[in-house]
Design a protein around this motif. Structure first.
Motif, PDB file in Angstrom:
ATOM      1  N   HIS A   1      -6.593   2.500  -0.383  1.00 58.59           N
ATOM      2  CA  HIS A   1      -6.762   1.064  -0.619  1.00 58.59           C
ATOM      3  C   HIS A   1      -5.488   0.317  -0.261  1.00 58.59           C
ATOM      4  O   HIS A   1      -4.395   0.889  -0.272  1.00 58.59           O
ATOM      5  CB  HIS A   1      -7.113   0.791  -2.087  1.00 58.59           C
ATOM      6  CG  HIS A   1      -6.038   1.220  -3.042  1.00 58.59           C
ATOM      7  ND1 HIS A   1      -5.896   2.524  -3.462  1.00 58.59           N
ATOM      8  CD2 HIS A   1      -5.030   0.529  -3.632  1.00 58.59           C
ATOM      9  CE1 HIS A   1      -4.862   2.621  -4.280  1.00 58.59           C
ATOM     10  NE2 HIS A   1      -4.306   1.427  -4.398  1.00 58.59           N
ATOM     11  N   ILE A   2      -5.652  -0.942   0.056  1.00 54.79           N
ATOM     12  CA  ILE A   2      -4.513  -1.833   0.301  1.00 54.79           C
ATOM     13  C   ILE A   2      -4.614  -2.992  -0.688  1.00 54.79           C
ATOM     14  O   ILE A   2      -5.657  -3.636  -0.805  1.00 54.79           O
ATOM     15  CB  ILE A   2      -4.531  -2.372   1.747  1.00 54.79           C
ATOM     16  CG1 ILE A   2      -4.409  -1.217   2.746  1.00 54.79           C
ATOM     17  CG2 ILE A   2      -3.397  -3.387   1.959  1.00 54.79           C
ATOM     18  CD1 ILE A   2      -4.518  -1.632   4.207  1.00 54.79           C
ATOM     19  N   HIS A   3      -3.532  -3.227  -1.425  1.00 57.98           N
ATOM     20  CA  HIS A   3      -3.523  -4.334  -2.390  1.00 57.98           C
ATOM     21  C   HIS A   3      -3.270  -5.656  -1.674  1.00 57.98           C
ATOM     22  O   HIS A   3      -2.450  -5.718  -0.754  1.00 57.98           O
ATOM     23  CB  HIS A   3      -2.394  -4.140  -3.413  1.00 57.98           C
ATOM     24  CG  HIS A   3      -2.606  -2.997  -4.337  1.00 57.98           C
ATOM     25  ND1 HIS A   3      -3.248  -3.129  -5.530  1.00 57.98           N
ATOM     26  CD2 HIS A   3      -2.248  -1.697  -4.253  1.00 57.98           C
ATOM     27  CE1 HIS A   3      -3.275  -1.958  -6.151  1.00 57.98           C
ATOM     28  NE2 HIS A   3      -2.673  -1.069  -5.399  1.00 57.98           N
TER      29      HIS A   3
ATOM     30  N   GLN B   1      -8.182  -5.811  -3.717  1.00 59.43           N
ATOM     31  CA  GLN B   1      -7.848  -4.629  -2.938  1.00 59.43           C
ATOM     32  C   GLN B   1      -8.876  -4.465  -1.835  1.00 59.43           C
ATOM     33  O   GLN B   1     -10.052  -4.749  -2.038  1.00 59.43           O
ATOM     34  CB  GLN B   1      -7.833  -3.357  -3.822  1.00 59.43           C
ATOM     35  CG  GLN B   1      -6.804  -3.431  -4.935  1.00 59.43           C
ATOM     36  CD  GLN B   1      -6.765  -2.194  -5.834  1.00 59.43           C
ATOM     37  OE1 GLN B   1      -7.070  -1.092  -5.396  1.00 59.43           O
ATOM     38  NE2 GLN B   1      -6.391  -2.388  -7.079  1.00 59.43           N
TER      39      GLN B   1
ATOM     40  N   PRO C   1      -3.182   4.084   4.357  1.00 64.23           N
ATOM     41  CA  PRO C   1      -2.646   4.714   3.149  1.00 64.23           C
ATOM     42  C   PRO C   1      -3.362   6.007   2.801  1.00 64.23           C
ATOM     43  O   PRO C   1      -4.516   6.211   3.184  1.00 64.23           O
ATOM     44  CB  PRO C   1      -2.909   3.655   2.066  1.00 64.23           C
ATOM     45  CG  PRO C   1      -4.044   2.837   2.581  1.00 64.23           C
ATOM     46  CD  PRO C   1      -3.956   2.865   4.076  1.00 64.23           C
TER      47      PRO C   1
ATOM     48  N   TYR D   1       3.916   5.272  -3.363  1.00 67.13           N
ATOM     49  CA  TYR D   1       4.491   3.931  -3.227  1.00 67.13           C
ATOM     50  C   TYR D   1       6.011   4.018  -3.226  1.00 67.13           C
ATOM     51  O   TYR D   1       6.587   4.907  -3.848  1.00 67.13           O
ATOM     52  CB  TYR D   1       4.050   3.041  -4.393  1.00 67.13           C
ATOM     53  CG  TYR D   1       2.593   2.655  -4.343  1.00 67.13           C
ATOM     54  CD1 TYR D   1       2.190   1.487  -3.709  1.00 67.13           C
ATOM     55  CD2 TYR D   1       1.624   3.457  -4.930  1.00 67.13           C
ATOM     56  CE1 TYR D   1       0.858   1.134  -3.653  1.00 67.13           C
ATOM     57  CE2 TYR D   1       0.284   3.115  -4.876  1.00 67.13           C
ATOM     58  CZ  TYR D   1      -0.091   1.957  -4.239  1.00 67.13           C
ATOM     59  OH  TYR D   1      -1.413   1.605  -4.191  1.00 67.13           O
TER      60      TYR D   1
ATOM     61  N   ASN E   1       0.822  -1.212   0.000  1.00 67.03           N
ATOM     62  CA  ASN E   1       0.000   0.000   0.000  1.00 67.03           C
ATOM     63  C   ASN E   1       0.852   1.257   0.000  1.00 67.03           C
ATOM     64  O   ASN E   1       2.036   1.235   0.362  1.00 67.03           O
ATOM     65  CB  ASN E   1      -1.014   0.005   1.154  1.00 67.03           C
ATOM     66  CG  ASN E   1      -0.432   0.100   2.536  1.00 67.03           C
ATOM     67  OD1 ASN E   1      -0.225  -0.916   3.206  1.00 67.03           O
ATOM     68  ND2 ASN E   1      -0.157   1.306   3.001  1.00 67.03           N
TER      69      ASN E   1
END
Lengths: 197, 224
Positions: free
Chosen positions: B151-153, B166, B135, B99, B92
């Motif tokens: 969002h978090i992948h 996600q 994030p 990033y 994230n």
């Protein structure tokens, strides 16, 4: 009604989402796109014809699709997949996993592997999964041009005849092949639905 | 006429999606070929437990900027059966929406104490736990002022399980204009982490994100 009853106790699957452009490169550290060489300094090699498949992935404009993550999966030279349900199969090749993964920075790749064998009525093939920014995972299967088993292959049968050529890995010289994957548009590679199938 | 599978949709306002989304419907896979589409990925050996803590580069290092959060959940198949021993990877953006990836050219602020990538393995109950920083959202399309919501992948793999998804945050003002969220339609709610309080713990809050792997991919799960 039967159909919906069957589904009623199931949970809603998490939606797939795009991998985005920033899948951490270090997560690929242990990955290999070379299935033909045994690692860790061992002299043994997988059985079969060692081949090199050069390829590229292109977008709708013909540009190389940068940053895609590719996953390859295939049977060994005797046509056997290495899965947990066949660990006792004498035709398992201890030096061959059949699994390769590669993040291509520019959209080109060179897969080193051994030519897969026929598996029952399945013609020799390599499964390819593509993870890319902008889309969910897509999967396809690649075949070898002019292989006599192609005519009877049950998967190729569901692909309209004029599109089958797009799934053919073409020989360019001894032990060397080429395939172009076109993700969208003209000459688009046929992809398969492994969720609904 | 052969029956066809899904038509993949193009994410609205997403240029890459437009360039890379197949225009033709997917082909259904006949039963005789179905099993060949399920790869069995070799295990990754020797993951360090510290890889699940994204709030520091390594134990003893300073904590990254922003709100520390705990993300927990359970990986299951459609019947609620736990998926054990699968590798769960997350990544994230930092607090500022940047990033640490070398190809992120946004120019947003970096945090030298935040890499934003972590891995763990689901336990016997299919559970996992990560510590990370909440994030930031970031401007994805400056020309039309379209933001990517927070969002978090997630990637789940190992055995034959493969899912890239996600986790989103409830109430994010940019959720409704996100291309992939739009494609999820009414099922978007399953991709939202459920916020919970973490009293007496050093987190701003916790998020429960249960992951259900659908389709026939979990074929081999029972063998793990």
């Amino acid at each position: 009604m039967t159909h919906s009853n069957k589904k009623i106790n199931r949970l809603i699957p998490t939606n797939e989402d795009t991998i985005g452009p920033y899948y951490p490169i270090s997560f690929c550290d242990g990955d290999s796109i070379d299935m033909a060489t045994t690692k860790n300094g061992i002299i043994f090699k997988p059985e079969g014809e060692q081949i090199k498949v050069n390829g590229c992935v292109r977008d709708i404009n013909g540009n190389l699709a940068n940053g895609v993550l590719l996953e390859f999966w295939q049977a060994n030279a005797k046509g056997v997949y290495r899965t947990p349900d066949n660990i006792n199969d004498p035709d398992i090749d201890p030096w061959f996993t059949g699994y390769g993964r590669y993040r291509t920075m520019d959209g080109n790749f060179t897969l080193k592997t051994i030519k897969p064998g026929r598996c029952g009525d399945r013609a020799p093939n390599i499964t390819l999964t593509i993870f890319s920014d902008g889309i969910m995972r897509v999967v396809t299967q690649l075949f070898f041009e002019n292989d006599p088993a192609n005519d009877q292959d049950p998967l190729l049968q569901v692909v309209p005849e004029d599109l089958r050529e797009r799934l053919m890995i073409k020989k360019t010289k001894e032990n060397e092949y080429f395939i172009e994957i076109i993700m969208a548009g003209e000459n688009e590679t046929p992809f398969f639905d492994d969720l609904l199938s | 006429m052969t029956k066809l599978g899904r038509q993949i949709e193009i994410g609205p306002t997403d240029n890459t999606s437009n360039e890379r989304t197949p225009r033709n419907r997917l082909h259904l896979i006949p039963d005789a070929a179905r099993a060949s589409f399920v790869p069995w990925a070799p295990r990754i050996q020797g993951l360090d437990p510290a890889e699940a803590d994204l709030t520091r580069l390594a134990p003893g290092r300073p904590r990254a900027e922003g709100d520390p959060i705990k993300v927990t959940g359970k990986v299951m198949d459609e019947f609620g059966r736990p998926i054990r021993n699968s590798i769960i990877e997350i990544w994230n953006a930092n607090k500022f929406g940047r990033y640490s990836h070398i190809e992120d050219h946004s120019g947003l602020q970096l945090d030298p104490n935040f890499l934003g990538l972590g891995r763990t393995v689901s336990n016997d109950q299919g559970e996992y736990e990560f510590w990370t920083i909440r994030p930031g959202a970031y401007l994805a399309r400056p020309d039309i002022n379209r933001w990517r919501p927070k969002h978090i992948h997630f990637s789940i793999r190992g055995g034959s399980s493969r899912l890239i998804t996600q986790m989103y945050f409830d109430g994010d003002e940019h959720n409704d204009t996100d291309p992939m969220r739009i494609l999820m339609g009414d099922n978007f709610h399953v991709n939202i982490g459920k916020e919970y309080e973490t009293p007496d713990e050093d987190f701003d809050s916790g998020y429960q994100f249960d992951i259900v792997i659908g389709g026939k991919n979990p074929t081999f799960f029972e063998n793990i």
